[in-house]
Design an enzyme around this catalytic site. Structure first.
Site: not given
Ligand code: GRF
Length: 234
Positions: A25-27, A111, A132, A134
Site C-alpha cells: 500500500g505505498s501507492n 488480480r 492502474n 504498472h
Molecule cells: C507497485 O510497484 C505498482 O506499480 C505495482 O505493484 C506495486 C504495488 O506497491 N502494480 P504498493 O502496494 O503500492 O506499495
C-alpha cells in the site's frame, strides 16, 4: 488532433474513489498524502483487498476509511477460471456498493479484472473509470515483477505507466509514463526503490487530471492496442 499531455488538477471537485490493493500500500499512502495536502481532488471512500493480511488494510483503517476483504474464490467452489474471476468481481461490486465510488484506483492489485467490474465503471464517453499503475514502460514488460524483468533483461531504462484499465491485461489507454535510468543499479531491489519513488509522485499527479475527466482518448490503433489520453483543450 494531438494535444500535449499536461497535468491539470481540478482542485475544486472532490471525486469519490475506491482503492483496490493486495499488499503493502505505498501507492495508497502517496495518494492519501496528496489528498491531505489538498492538491488531489479526491476522497478515498473504500479500500478493497483480496488479501486479508494486506498491510494496506491497516493503513486504511488507521485513516478511518471503510475496508473490505474479498478473498479469491477457490477452484472447488467454482471450477471454471473465467466464471471464477467474474464471480469475484461481482463480490467486489457488492462490497463497493455502499461507498458508491466514481473511480476505481488499482494500486498493487494483483488480480486480473473482468468486464463485470470494467463495464460497471464504463463512462458515458466510452472509457473505463478504472486506473492502474504498472511498474514498466508499457507495452514493455507486462505481467508481474516488471522492475525485476527490466533488470534481468539488461535494459538501460525502466519506468512506470499509469493507464486506464481494459479487459486485456496491462493494455488500456496510457495516461502518463515516466522513465528512469537503471544503468547504475546493482540489483532488482535498487530498480524497485527508484521506481517506487517515481510512482509515488506520478500516480497522484496523474489522478489529479484524470479524475477531472477533462481528456479525450486518442485512438491510434484498434483495441486492444495501447492508446493515449490527451487533455482536452479548454
Ligand atoms: C507497485 O510497484 C505498482 O506499480 C505495482 O505493484 C506495486 C504495488 O506497491 N502494480 P504498493 O502496494 O503500492 O506499495
Amino acid at each position: 488532433m494531438t494535444a500535449p499531455l499536461v497535468a491539470q488538477a481540478d482542485a475544486k471537485a472532490i471525486v469519490p474513489i475506491a482503492v483496490l490493493a493486495s499488499g503493502r500500500g505505498s501507492n495508497f499512502d502517496a495518494i492519501s498524502r496528496a489528498i491531505d495536502a489538498g492538491w488531489l481532488g479526491a476522497k478515498v471512500v473504500a479500500v478493497v483487498s483480496d488479501q486479508p493480511d494486506a498491510p494496506v488494510l491497516d493503513k486504511a483503517r488507521a485513516l478511518g476509511i471503510p475496508t473490505s476483504v474479498v478473498p479469491a474464490i477457490s477452484s472447488k467452489e467454482e471450477p471454471d477460471r473465467v466464471t471464477r474471476r467474474k464471480k469475484h468481481d461481482a463480490r467486489v461490486l457488492e462490497a463497493l456498493a455502499p461507498a458508491n465510488p466514481r473511480f476505481l484506483v488499482m494500486a498493487g492489485y494483483m488480480r486480473v479484472v473482468t468486464p463485470v467490474l470494467i463495464e460497471a465503471f464504463r463512462s458515458e464517453r466510452g472509457y473505463s473509470r478504472i486506473t492502474n499503475i504498472h511498474p514498466s514502460l508499457l507495452p514493455a514488460f507486462p505481467g508481474v515483477e516488471s522492475y525485476a524483468q527490466a533488470y534481468r533483461y539488461g535494459t538501460c531504462l525502466s519506468g512506470a505507466t499509469v493507464h486506464l484499465v481494459e479487459e486485456t491485461v496491462d493494455s488500456g489507454p496510457i495516461c502518463a509514463q515516466e522513465s528512469f535510468s537503471i544503468l547504475g543499479c546493482q540489483s532488482e531491489k535498487e530498480v524497485e526503490k527508484l521506481g517506487l519513488a517515481i510512482e509515488h509522485r506520478l500516480y497522484p499527479q496523474t489522478l489529479a487530471w484524470v479524475l477531472a475527466e477533462n481528456f479525450e482518448v486518442e485512438y491510434r490503433h484498434s483495441p486492444p492496442a495501447l492508446r493515449r489520453l490527451c487533455v482536452r483543450p479548454n
